[in-house]
Scaffold this active site. Structure first.
Site, PDB file in Angstrom:
ATOM      1  N   ASN A   1       0.641  -1.436  -0.289  1.00  0.00           N
ATOM      2  CA  ASN A   1      -0.404   0.185  -0.058  1.00  0.00           C
ATOM      3  C   ASN A   1       0.604   0.906   0.143  1.00  0.00           C
ATOM      4  O   ASN A   1       1.514   1.721   0.958  1.00  0.00           O
ATOM      5  CB  ASN A   1      -0.771   0.160   1.499  1.00  0.00           C
ATOM      6  CG  ASN A   1      -1.959  -0.878   1.155  1.00  0.00           C
ATOM      7  OD1 ASN A   1      -2.932  -1.296  -0.042  1.00  0.00           O
ATOM      8  ND2 ASN A   1      -2.594  -0.793   1.820  1.00  0.00           N
TER       9      ASN A   1
ATOM     10  N   ASN B   1      -1.687 -10.941  17.112  1.00  0.00           N
ATOM     11  CA  ASN B   1      -1.538 -10.586  18.672  1.00  0.00           C
ATOM     12  C   ASN B   1      -2.476 -10.565  19.488  1.00  0.00           C
ATOM     13  O   ASN B   1      -3.724 -11.595  19.614  1.00  0.00           O
ATOM     14  CB  ASN B   1      -2.138  -8.839  17.680  1.00  0.00           C
ATOM     15  CG  ASN B   1      -3.203  -8.122  17.753  1.00  0.00           C
ATOM     16  OD1 ASN B   1      -3.658  -8.594  17.807  1.00  0.00           O
ATOM     17  ND2 ASN B   1      -2.333  -7.288  17.085  1.00  0.00           N
TER      18      ASN B   1
ATOM     19  N   GLY C   1       2.320  -7.289  23.167  1.00  0.00           N
ATOM     20  CA  GLY C   1       2.281  -5.879  23.063  1.00  0.00           C
ATOM     21  C   GLY C   1       3.723  -5.674  23.795  1.00  0.00           C
ATOM     22  O   GLY C   1       4.951  -6.389  24.005  1.00  0.00           O
TER      23      GLY C   1
ATOM     24  N   ASP D   1       6.801   4.785  18.939  1.00  0.00           N
ATOM     25  CA  ASP D   1       5.270   5.132  18.303  1.00  0.00           C
ATOM     26  C   ASP D   1       5.179   3.068  17.521  1.00  0.00           C
ATOM     27  O   ASP D   1       5.945   2.559  17.523  1.00  0.00           O
ATOM     28  CB  ASP D   1       6.045   5.632  16.482  1.00  0.00           C
ATOM     29  CG  ASP D   1       4.843   5.053  15.445  1.00  0.00           C
ATOM     30  OD1 ASP D   1       3.712   4.805  15.944  1.00  0.00           O
ATOM     31  OD2 ASP D   1       4.923   5.694  14.589  1.00  0.00           O
TER      32      ASP D   1
ATOM     33  N   GLY E   1       4.142  -5.328  14.959  1.00  0.00           N
ATOM     34  CA  GLY E   1       4.035  -6.734  14.623  1.00  0.00           C
ATOM     35  C   GLY E   1       4.514  -6.944  13.776  1.00  0.00           C
ATOM     36  O   GLY E   1       4.774  -7.976  13.399  1.00  0.00           O
ATOM     37  N   ASP E   2       4.606  -5.927  12.780  1.00  0.00           N
ATOM     38  CA  ASP E   2       4.843  -6.693  11.039  1.00  0.00           C
ATOM     39  C   ASP E   2       6.478  -6.511  11.423  1.00  0.00           C
ATOM     40  O   ASP E   2       7.066  -8.236  10.777  1.00  0.00           O
ATOM     41  CB  ASP E   2       4.696  -5.060   9.925  1.00  0.00           C
ATOM     42  CG  ASP E   2       3.640  -4.943   9.916  1.00  0.00           C
ATOM     43  OD1 ASP E   2       2.493  -6.359   9.982  1.00  0.00           O
ATOM     44  OD2 ASP E   2       3.259  -3.377   9.292  1.00  0.00           O
TER      45      ASP E   2
HETATM   46  P1  ADP Z   1       1.165  -6.065  17.110  1.00  0.00           P
HETATM   47  O1  ADP Z   1       1.294  -4.346  16.418  1.00  0.00           O
HETATM   48  O2  ADP Z   1       0.819  -6.701  15.648  1.00  0.00           O
HETATM   49  O3  ADP Z   1      -0.578  -5.506  17.747  1.00  0.00           O
HETATM   50  P2  ADP Z   1       2.305  -5.804  19.378  1.00  0.00           P
HETATM   51  O4  ADP Z   1       1.836  -4.614  19.291  1.00  0.00           O
HETATM   52  O5  ADP Z   1       1.906  -7.492  20.086  1.00  0.00           O
HETATM   53  O6  ADP Z   1       2.005  -6.043  17.643  1.00  0.00           O
HETATM   54  O7  ADP Z   1       4.459  -6.172  19.146  1.00  0.00           O
HETATM   55  C1  ADP Z   1       4.850  -6.775  18.725  1.00  0.00           C
HETATM   56  C2  ADP Z   1       5.734  -7.571  19.386  1.00  0.00           C
HETATM   57  O8  ADP Z   1       6.652  -6.242  19.443  1.00  0.00           O
HETATM   58  C3  ADP Z   1       5.962  -7.879  20.808  1.00  0.00           C
HETATM   59  O9  ADP Z   1       5.142  -9.008  21.403  1.00  0.00           O
HETATM   60  C4  ADP Z   1       7.077  -7.241  21.948  1.00  0.00           C
HETATM   61  O10 ADP Z   1       7.888  -8.192  21.643  1.00  0.00           O
HETATM   62  C5  ADP Z   1       7.554  -5.778  20.613  1.00  0.00           C
HETATM   63  N1  ADP Z   1       7.011  -5.154  21.232  1.00  0.00           N
HETATM   64  C6  ADP Z   1       5.988  -4.263  21.172  1.00  0.00           C
HETATM   65  N2  ADP Z   1       5.464  -3.016  21.913  1.00  0.00           N
HETATM   66  C7  ADP Z   1       6.842  -3.712  22.527  1.00  0.00           C
HETATM   67  C8  ADP Z   1       6.885  -2.442  23.645  1.00  0.00           C
HETATM   68  N3  ADP Z   1       5.785  -1.203  23.648  1.00  0.00           N
HETATM   69  N4  ADP Z   1       8.143  -2.367  24.290  1.00  0.00           N
HETATM   70  C9  ADP Z   1       8.879  -3.763  24.056  1.00  0.00           C
HETATM   71  N5  ADP Z   1       8.177  -4.414  23.349  1.00  0.00           N
HETATM   72  C10 ADP Z   1       7.337  -3.899  22.468  1.00  0.00           C
END
Ligand code: ADP
Length: 287
Positions: free
Chosen positions: A11, A178, A204, A228, A233-234
């Site tokens: 995209n 997720n 997260g 940010d 996730g990607d």
């Molecule tokens: P999505 O963007 O698909 O919702 P997540 O937010 O679960 O995915 O992020 C994917 C992975 O990235 C998490 O499992 C974690 O390992 C890492 N991650 C995401 N946010 C944080 C954060 N605030 N601090 C540390 N690691 C993070």
């Protein structure tokens, strides 16, 4: 032979900043405009390439400037784009995003050429096939089944989440939702019962849980100061695919991917925030 082939979306994200998001029928004056490459397919292909994998992307763009831009993003990261078709008469996929001063957003996604990825696409040979759900579901099912029949490890990031057909799950070795998506696809147990060997739930800042018939294993998040979370996730899925293709076991690949996800939150944007192998290794420390 590639390490990772991604069959998925590309995209161009058109991001308008404004004081506030307009109500229906209203016009407001914007304060800024930026274009960013996006689509979960493209993001994950770039993440896998930066994590050290030889990557091929299969998808579709239009015969327009956006298509050219997205091809250039792939080739800049050394990704083979020969499987990205050009579809005439259909616009390249776009997301129109309005962001207000509170960072609240409203988004319209136009799948465009992403809706034209055919179930008959040619799959380059690779160790890992990495899939998301931003192209037609019959195409996802077709490539997953063909790859699984050829002994390729199929990794599915079920985003955006939909009900997953049994024949898709039967072809997947690893499913990576997720914490919201895992509920929408029926929960971990239902997915494992369909024969998926490993379900990896990203949570997260809470880290990751790995589920298999042997039980649950947790990977804590790496501590960072996030600015940010777009693209975390990607970054995780691309890095995971790269390390599984390199032969890591699931726990080691998940630790690497969690470091990549954490790093992605420390920079703005999706593609610009996707980390490189050396940065990920530095977070992991000596093994
Ligand atoms: P999505 O963007 O698909 O919702 P997540 O937010 O679960 O995915 O992020 C994917 C992975 O990235 C998490 O499992 C974690 O390992 C890492 N991650 C995401 N946010 C944080 C954060 N605030 N601090 C540390 N690691 C993070």
């Amino acid at each position: 032979m590639f390490d990772v082939v991604v069959v998925g979306s590309l995209n161009l994200d058109l991001v308008v900043s404004a004081e506030r998001i307009p109500s229906p029928g209203e016009t407001v004056t914007g304060t800024g405009y930026h274009e960013y490459p996006g689509g979960k397919g493209l993001n994950q292909a770039v993440a896998a390439a930066r994590a050290g994998a030889r990557v091929a992307m299969v998808g579709a763009v239009g015969d327009d400037g956006a298509g050219e831009t997205l091809r250039a993003v792939l080739t800049d990261d050394g990704i083979d784009a020969s499987g990205v078709a050009t579809v005439g008469g259909v616009p390249t996929g776009r997301a129109s995003i309005t962001v207000d001063v509170e960072a609240e957003n409203s988004i319209v996604v136009v799948p465009g050429t992403n809706g034209h990825v055919s179930p008959a696409v040619v799959l380059p040979s690779a160790r890992v096939l990495l899939l998301q759900l931003e192209i037609p579901l019959p195409s996802v099912v077709s490539v997953a089944r063909r790859a699984a029949d050829d002994g390729v490890l199929v990794v599915l990031n079920p985003a955006p989440a939909v009900d997953l057909p049994d024949d898709l799950l039967a072809a997947c070795s690893v499913v990576v939702p997720n914490e919201h998506e895992v509920e929408l696809i029926g929960g971990v147990d239902a997915v494992v019962e369909q024969g998926v060997r490993t379900v990896i739930v990203t949570r997260g800042a809470e880290g990751v849980s790995i589920h298999s018939s042997e039980g649950r294993l947790d990977q804590p998040a790496f501590p960072v100061d996030p600015v940010d979370t777009t693209g975390a996730g990607d970054a995780f899925c691309g890095a995971l695919g790269a390390r599984l293709a390199a032969g890591d076991d699931v726990a080691a690949a998940v630790a690497f991917a969690a470091a990549a996800g954490a790093l992605a939150t420390t920079r703005h944007g999706a593609v610009p925030s996707l980390p490189r192998r050396s940065d990920i290794d530095a977070v992991l420390g000596p093994s």
